[in-house]
Design a protein around this motif. Sequence first.
Motif, PDB file in Angstrom:
ATOM      1  N   ASP A 106      29.362  40.231  19.463  1.00 11.81           N
ATOM      2  CA  ASP A 106      28.859  41.477  20.051  1.00 11.81           C
ATOM      3  C   ASP A 106      29.216  42.712  19.236  1.00 11.81           C
ATOM      4  OD1 ASP A 106      27.742  40.076  22.136  1.00 11.81           O
ATOM      5  OD2 ASP A 106      29.412  40.421  23.517  1.00 11.81           O
ATOM      6  N   GLY A 107      30.427  42.713  18.652  1.00 14.43           N
ATOM      7  CA  GLY A 107      30.851  43.947  17.997  1.00 14.43           C
ATOM      8  C   GLY A 107      31.748  43.797  16.800  1.00 14.43           C
ATOM      9  N   GLY A 108      31.863  42.585  16.257  1.00 13.19           N
ATOM     10  CA  GLY A 108      32.718  42.389  15.096  1.00 13.19           C
ATOM     11  C   GLY A 108      34.194  42.361  15.467  1.00 13.19           C
ATOM     12  N   VAL A 109      35.034  42.357  14.443  1.00  8.50           N
ATOM     13  CA  VAL A 109      36.477  42.250  14.676  1.00  8.50           C
ATOM     14  C   VAL A 109      36.996  43.418  15.492  1.00  8.50           C
ATOM     15  CG1 VAL A 109      38.738  42.145  13.557  1.00  8.50           C
ATOM     16  CG2 VAL A 109      36.814  40.895  12.585  1.00  8.50           C
ATOM     17  N   GLY A 110      36.388  44.586  15.315  1.00  8.20           N
ATOM     18  CA  GLY A 110      36.843  45.749  16.064  1.00  8.20           C
ATOM     19  C   GLY A 110      36.706  45.611  17.559  1.00  8.20           C
ATOM     20  N   ALA A 111      35.819  44.678  17.991  1.00  6.56           N
ATOM     21  CA  ALA A 111      35.608  44.471  19.419  1.00  6.56           C
ATOM     22  C   ALA A 111      36.576  43.458  20.021  1.00  6.56           C
ATOM     23  CB  ALA A 111      34.170  44.009  19.675  1.00  6.56           C
ATOM     24  N   LEU A 112      37.392  42.849  19.181  1.00  7.25           N
ATOM     25  CA  LEU A 112      38.313  41.826  19.661  1.00  7.25           C
ATOM     26  C   LEU A 112      39.464  42.479  20.414  1.00  7.25           C
ATOM     27  CD1 LEU A 112      38.552  38.715  19.384  1.00  7.25           C
ATOM     28  CD2 LEU A 112      40.125  39.113  17.492  1.00  7.25           C
ATOM     29  N   ALA A 113      39.571  42.198  21.694  1.00  8.06           N
ATOM     30  CA  ALA A 113      40.596  42.826  22.531  1.00  8.06           C
ATOM     31  C   ALA A 113      41.205  41.780  23.451  1.00  8.06           C
ATOM     32  CB  ALA A 113      39.996  43.963  23.355  1.00  8.06           C
ATOM     33  N   LEU A 114      42.502  41.534  23.290  1.00  5.33           N
ATOM     34  CA  LEU A 114      43.162  40.506  24.090  1.00  5.33           C
ATOM     35  C   LEU A 114      43.129  40.831  25.581  1.00  5.33           C
ATOM     36  CD1 LEU A 114      46.245  39.533  21.893  1.00  5.33           C
ATOM     37  CD2 LEU A 114      43.953  38.568  21.914  1.00  5.33           C
ATOM     38  N   THR A 115      43.222  42.104  25.913  1.00  6.61           N
ATOM     39  CA  THR A 115      43.213  42.458  27.337  1.00  6.61           C
ATOM     40  C   THR A 115      41.867  42.119  27.974  1.00  6.61           C
ATOM     41  OG1 THR A 115      42.589  44.730  26.696  1.00  6.61           O
ATOM     42  CG2 THR A 115      44.941  44.279  27.104  1.00  6.61           C
ATOM     43  N   ARG A 116      40.777  42.346  27.251  1.00  9.12           N
ATOM     44  CA  ARG A 116      39.452  42.012  27.765  1.00  9.12           C
ATOM     45  C   ARG A 116      39.263  40.507  27.851  1.00  9.12           C
ATOM     46  NH1 ARG A 116      35.551  44.096  23.890  1.00  9.12           N
ATOM     47  NH2 ARG A 116      34.054  43.076  25.268  1.00  9.12           N
ATOM     48  N   ILE A 117      39.821  39.782  26.897  1.00 11.07           N
ATOM     49  CA  ILE A 117      39.745  38.321  26.939  1.00 11.07           C
ATOM     50  C   ILE A 117      40.477  37.801  28.164  1.00 11.07           C
ATOM     51  CG2 ILE A 117      40.458  36.192  25.785  1.00 11.07           C
ATOM     52  CD1 ILE A 117      40.083  37.664  23.123  1.00 11.07           C
ATOM     53  N   ALA A 118      41.671  38.334  28.405  1.00  9.71           N
ATOM     54  CA  ALA A 118      42.449  37.904  29.563  1.00  9.71           C
ATOM     55  C   ALA A 118      41.695  38.174  30.855  1.00  9.71           C
ATOM     56  CB  ALA A 118      43.808  38.615  29.566  1.00  9.71           C
ATOM     57  N   LYS A 119      41.081  39.348  30.959  1.00  9.80           N
ATOM     58  CA  LYS A 119      40.336  39.701  32.164  1.00  9.80           C
ATOM     59  C   LYS A 119      39.158  38.762  32.364  1.00  9.80           C
ATOM     60  CE  LYS A 119      38.005  43.598  34.425  1.00  9.80           C
ATOM     61  NZ  LYS A 119      37.634  45.038  34.291  1.00  9.80           N
ATOM     62  N   ALA A 120      38.455  38.425  31.279  1.00 10.26           N
ATOM     63  CA  ALA A 120      37.296  37.539  31.387  1.00 10.26           C
ATOM     64  C   ALA A 120      37.683  36.151  31.882  1.00 10.26           C
ATOM     65  CB  ALA A 120      36.597  37.441  30.032  1.00 10.26           C
ATOM     66  N   LEU A 121      38.890  35.732  31.570  1.00  9.19           N
ATOM     67  CA  LEU A 121      39.347  34.398  31.958  1.00  9.19           C
ATOM     68  C   LEU A 121      40.196  34.408  33.223  1.00  9.19           C
ATOM     69  CD1 LEU A 121      40.272  32.995  28.439  1.00  9.19           C
ATOM     70  CD2 LEU A 121      38.304  32.377  29.836  1.00  9.19           C
ATOM     71  N   GLY A 122      40.386  35.584  33.790  1.00 13.48           N
ATOM     72  CA  GLY A 122      41.204  35.663  34.993  1.00 13.48           C
ATOM     73  C   GLY A 122      42.679  35.458  34.737  1.00 13.48           C
ATOM     74  N   LEU A 123      43.116  35.811  33.529  1.00  9.49           N
ATOM     75  CA  LEU A 123      44.524  35.675  33.170  1.00  9.49           C
ATOM     76  C   LEU A 123      45.171  37.054  33.113  1.00  9.49           C
ATOM     77  CD1 LEU A 123      44.242  33.180  30.173  1.00  9.49           C
ATOM     78  CD2 LEU A 123      45.020  32.624  32.488  1.00  9.49           C
ATOM     79  N   SER A 124      46.453  37.083  33.306  1.00  6.07           N
ATOM     80  CA  SER A 124      47.188  38.320  33.078  1.00  6.07           C
ATOM     81  C   SER A 124      47.476  38.439  31.584  1.00  6.07           C
ATOM     82  CB  SER A 124      48.508  38.308  33.856  1.00  6.07           C
ATOM     83  OG  SER A 124      49.377  37.312  33.343  1.00  6.07           O
ATOM     84  N   GLY A 125      47.778  39.660  31.157  1.00  5.26           N
ATOM     85  CA  GLY A 125      48.115  39.851  29.756  1.00  5.26           C
ATOM     86  C   GLY A 125      49.269  38.970  29.312  1.00  5.26           C
ATOM     87  N   PRO A 126      50.375  38.975  30.048  1.00  5.51           N
ATOM     88  CA  PRO A 126      51.507  38.121  29.660  1.00  5.51           C
ATOM     89  C   PRO A 126      51.143  36.644  29.615  1.00  5.51           C
ATOM     90  CG  PRO A 126      52.222  39.797  31.201  1.00  5.51           C
ATOM     91  CD  PRO A 126      50.726  39.885  31.156  1.00  5.51           C
ATOM     92  N   ALA A 127      50.257  36.203  30.515  1.00  5.92           N
ATOM     93  CA  ALA A 127      49.856  34.796  30.513  1.00  5.92           C
ATOM     94  C   ALA A 127      49.102  34.446  29.240  1.00  5.92           C
ATOM     95  CB  ALA A 127      48.997  34.494  31.742  1.00  5.92           C
ATOM     96  N   LEU A 128      48.239  35.372  28.806  1.00  2.00           N
ATOM     97  CA  LEU A 128      47.475  35.117  27.590  1.00  2.00           C
ATOM     98  C   LEU A 128      48.392  34.947  26.384  1.00  2.00           C
ATOM     99  CD1 LEU A 128      44.571  34.999  26.358  1.00  2.00           C
ATOM    100  CD2 LEU A 128      44.860  37.414  25.819  1.00  2.00           C
ATOM    101  N   TYR A 129      49.472  35.716  26.353  1.00  3.94           N
ATOM    102  CA  TYR A 129      50.376  35.658  25.208  1.00  3.94           C
ATOM    103  C   TYR A 129      51.163  34.354  25.150  1.00  3.94           C
ATOM    104  CZ  TYR A 129      49.308  40.524  24.272  1.00  3.94           C
ATOM    105  OH  TYR A 129      48.644  41.691  23.963  1.00  3.94           O
ATOM    106  N   ARG A 130      51.060  33.537  26.175  1.00  2.00           N
ATOM    107  CA  ARG A 130      51.664  32.205  26.095  1.00  2.00           C
ATOM    108  C   ARG A 130      50.834  31.288  25.206  1.00  2.00           C
ATOM    109  NH1 ARG A 130      52.702  32.674  31.881  1.00  2.00           N
ATOM    110  NH2 ARG A 130      51.002  31.217  32.311  1.00  2.00           N
ATOM    111  N   TYR A 131      49.584  31.658  24.990  1.00  2.00           N
ATOM    112  CA  TYR A 131      48.684  30.817  24.195  1.00  2.00           C
ATOM    113  C   TYR A 131      48.481  31.363  22.781  1.00  2.00           C
ATOM    114  CZ  TYR A 131      47.786  28.916  28.792  1.00  2.00           C
ATOM    115  OH  TYR A 131      47.949  28.345  30.030  1.00  2.00           O
ATOM    116  N   PHE A 132      48.457  32.672  22.648  1.00  5.82           N
ATOM    117  CA  PHE A 132      48.379  33.319  21.345  1.00  5.82           C
ATOM    118  C   PHE A 132      49.346  34.497  21.359  1.00  5.82           C
ATOM    119  CE2 PHE A 132      44.276  31.219  21.750  1.00  5.82           C
ATOM    120  CZ  PHE A 132      44.187  30.555  20.529  1.00  5.82           C
TER     121      PHE A 132
END
Length: 239
Positions: A30-56
Amino acid sequence: MAETQQGPRARYREQTRAEIKEVALRQLADGGVGALALTRIAKALGLSGPALYRYFANRDDLLNALIRDAYDDAATAIGEAAATARARGPRERLRVLAGAYRAWAVSEPHRYLLIQGSPVPGYVAPDDTLERARAVLGPFLTVFVHGSPGADTAAMVDRMGAWLKRDTGVASWVAEYVPDAAGDDRASAVALTGAVLAWSQLHGAVGLEVAGQFTGMGHDGETLLVAQSGMLADAFGLE
């Protein structure tokens, strides 16, 4: 018992990592590397930010995984093309390999640009991406190893020969793909010269196409690449 209990956990972890990468790839598309946002990824998957950081651990850790996957998939595409064209002459093999490279890139433009586009500010790719990049280019070595380049490439053949002598990693890579050239400095240098020239031509033509630079022009990426492959085959006397 402990191994049985860990099995489902490991599978769940890998599944979640795969889902994170899928969402990240959609952001890249959708927007290249600049569009990569961990917080948005977490929200899309229903994860909290800290939970996402357990995987990356962070954005760069996720980029590492995406880049490794892209190189591996590109190498698979090139390797499969090389296998299907193994019995053909070097000129035709070059055309097939170039076509496979382009086909992967235009079908996965966001992933192609991730590994071949502009460097990401502040990001340093892991060391193992070099090995993966060489796996993409390796089959091209076999095309040129018995080539007879003309005077126009003599200086580059000499330079590639010097590179082989001072860099054991490059020498081992070439020997892996063209073992018949082991001990033949000239053949190894010719193979490396052809592969580097092929890569530069591929990246130039395919990169422009993927970036949309051919839009509105009187040709397409496929015909351009066929013409370039033919000229490179002529330069090396490939039959």
